[in-house]
Scaffold this active site. Sequence first.
Site, PDB file in Angstrom:
ATOM      1  N   SER A  59      34.758  72.144 -32.315  1.00 46.45           N
ATOM      2  CA  SER A  59      34.343  72.092 -30.848  1.00 46.45           C
ATOM      3  C   SER A  59      35.691  72.643 -30.188  1.00 46.45           C
ATOM      4  O   SER A  59      35.446  73.327 -29.232  1.00 46.45           O
ATOM      5  CB  SER A  59      34.038  70.772 -30.511  1.00 46.45           C
ATOM      6  OG  SER A  59      32.870  70.390 -31.024  1.00 46.45           O
ATOM      7  N   HIS A  93      38.473  68.973 -27.162  1.00 51.82           N
ATOM      8  CA  HIS A  93      37.700  69.825 -26.247  1.00 51.82           C
ATOM      9  C   HIS A  93      38.453  70.769 -25.190  1.00 51.82           C
ATOM     10  O   HIS A  93      38.726  71.713 -25.095  1.00 51.82           O
ATOM     11  CB  HIS A  93      36.528  69.218 -25.711  1.00 51.82           C
ATOM     12  CG  HIS A  93      35.651  68.975 -26.769  1.00 51.82           C
ATOM     13  ND1 HIS A  93      34.339  68.369 -26.452  1.00 51.82           N
ATOM     14  CD2 HIS A  93      35.405  69.280 -27.968  1.00 51.82           C
ATOM     15  CE1 HIS A  93      33.621  67.848 -27.368  1.00 51.82           C
ATOM     16  NE2 HIS A  93      34.091  68.428 -28.686  1.00 51.82           N
TER      17      HIS A  93
END
Length: 232
Positions: A128, A180
């Site tokens: 991610s 992230h």
Amino acid sequence: MQTQSLPVTFSLIAACVVVYVGIALSSVPATPLNIGLISQPSGALSAGALVPALVSGGEVWRIASSMFLHSGLVHILMNMVSLFFLGSFVEPLFGRARFLALYLLSGLSGGVAYLYFGGFDTPAVGASGAIFGLLGGIFGYALRERSFSWSNPVIRQLLILLAINLYIGFSIPNVSNTAHLGGLAGGALFGLLIAPAVSQSAKRRKSFVPVAAVLLAEVALIALWLIVFAEA
């Protein structure tokens, strides 16, 4: 779409899938294959997951290995679909080598952010951070090219996509928005620095300085973290 048109994107997807299936196979017979393919055995994942406490003991390679691990079927499916759609846009724009550099540097950036702001004893896995870095790369590029605007339909759609994914990350337990946001920041820095080389279709050597600059910044942050947290 043929794989020849997106060689790096499909190679990265293949690498993640091979690792995922390999972990499931290697855990048989302790964990049946069908179960291992749905949810990866925690013991196998722990061998390569990013755990800051273990990194402080010298296992720095976990920052990279964790990028190719996923906890379960839904996790890897969501990431690989995102990688495909973003890669189909970013790889042709940036070029193969620069796209690969963006992906890997963003993944490392996400790992660095997790070292500083994640759970010290909590493992983290997934691509991610690198995938958010693809968004960041586009944003950084657009800022440098002065095309970052809500009126730009591409930027508008990507900003909405970013907001949705961040909301999901904050809403679902065990999802690290720290990684992230770290990947997003690293990707944005890279996109900002690499934009002139991309826009001018410069030779590869023109891209060396931006790649080296981001990598050295990440290495410096890792070294600083290790100085503070390394085991005595």
